[in-house]
Design a protein around this motif. Sequence first.
Motif, short mmCIF file in Angstrom:
data_model
loop_
_atom_site.label_atom_id
_atom_site.label_comp_id
_atom_site.label_asym_id
_atom_site.label_seq_id
_atom_site.Cartn_x
_atom_site.Cartn_y
_atom_site.Cartn_z
N UNK A 26 43.20 46.98 21.31
CA UNK A 26 42.15 45.97 20.54
C UNK A 26 42.22 44.72 21.20
N UNK A 27 43.08 44.46 22.42
CA UNK A 27 43.22 43.19 23.19
C UNK A 27 41.79 43.36 24.09
N UNK A 28 41.28 42.06 24.47
CA UNK A 28 40.50 41.83 25.48
C UNK A 28 41.02 40.86 26.39
N UNK A 29 40.92 41.49 27.66
CA UNK A 29 41.52 40.52 28.73
C UNK A 29 40.56 40.01 30.06
N UNK A 30 40.50 38.90 30.37
CA UNK A 30 39.62 38.50 31.48
C UNK A 30 40.27 38.62 32.53
N UNK A 31 39.71 38.84 33.77
CA UNK A 31 40.36 39.06 34.89
C UNK A 31 39.33 38.60 36.04
N UNK A 32 39.94 37.88 36.77
CA UNK A 32 38.90 37.33 38.03
C UNK A 32 39.37 38.09 39.22
N UNK A 33 38.45 39.11 39.66
CA UNK A 33 38.72 39.93 40.97
C UNK A 33 38.98 38.85 42.36
N UNK A 34 38.69 37.61 42.11
CA UNK A 34 38.72 36.87 43.22
C UNK A 34 40.25 36.79 43.76
N UNK A 35 41.13 36.83 42.65
CA UNK A 35 42.70 36.83 42.83
C UNK A 35 43.09 38.01 43.77
N UNK A 36 42.38 39.22 43.36
CA UNK A 36 42.75 40.54 43.93
C UNK A 36 42.20 40.43 45.33
N UNK A 76 45.41 44.50 32.94
CA UNK A 76 46.10 44.58 31.72
C UNK A 76 47.38 43.51 31.74
N UNK A 77 48.00 43.69 32.75
CA UNK A 77 49.24 42.88 33.06
C UNK A 77 48.80 41.45 33.50
N UNK A 78 47.97 41.30 34.27
CA UNK A 78 47.51 40.09 35.01
C UNK A 78 46.30 39.46 34.44
N UNK A 79 45.66 40.12 33.30
CA UNK A 79 44.41 39.24 32.86
C UNK A 79 44.78 38.61 31.72
N UNK A 80 44.11 37.63 31.20
CA UNK A 80 44.18 36.44 30.37
C UNK A 80 43.59 36.99 28.97
N UNK A 81 44.10 36.92 28.13
CA UNK A 81 43.67 37.44 26.65
C UNK A 81 42.65 36.59 26.34
N UNK A 82 41.55 36.89 25.75
CA UNK A 82 40.27 36.26 25.52
C UNK A 82 39.75 36.98 24.02
N UNK A 83 39.04 35.88 23.38
CA UNK A 83 38.44 36.66 22.28
C UNK A 83 37.07 37.31 22.54
#
Length: 154
Positions: A26-36, A76-83
Motif C-alpha cells: 500500500x505504500x507509494x514511493x518516489x524515486x529519482x533515477x538520477x541518483x542511480x 523500496x529501500x531508497x525511495x521516499x514515501x509519498x501520498x
Amino acid sequence: MTFKFIHGAKLYFGEGTTLRVLFMDGLTKQYDTEDAIKDIPELEPLRNREIFLKGHLEMGGIVWNDDLDISIEEIYENGKIVKNDDDKKELLVLGAQIYVLRNSKLMTQQQLSKLSGIDQSDISKLERGELNPSIMQIKRIAKALKADLKIMLK
C-alpha cells in the motif's frame, strides 16, 4: 528473521527522471533515477525522456530493455514515501496480489478461472486493477488460490 518479498503494483512516471511505484503493501514511493545514474553510468540513457517513459514494471523491478533496469528493492529501500491519490490504488494492489499468487502457483488465468468460476477475461481485468470485484468474487479467488487476499482501505 523473515524475508519479505517486495512487489510493485503500479508504476507512475513523474517529471524528469522521477518515478513512483505503488507497492503491494500500500505504500507509494518516489524515486529519482538520477541518483542511480550518477552511481551507474550504464543507466545514462534514462536521461532521455523518450527512453525513460518506455519503462515497465516487472516482478524484479523497472525494466527498460535488456541492459537497463532498476531493482524493485532499490526503489523500496531508497525511495521516499509519498501520498498517492489514485482512486484505484486498492484495486491495483489487489490485482497485483492475485497476479503474484497465481504465478507463484504456476497457474494460468484460465486455470484460475476454472477453479474459481470467474471468467478468464474478468481475472485479467482484476489483475490489471480494471475491475471492481465483489467480496464473493474475492473469496472465490482466494479459495481457488488457497491463499489469503487482503484489502486495506482508508
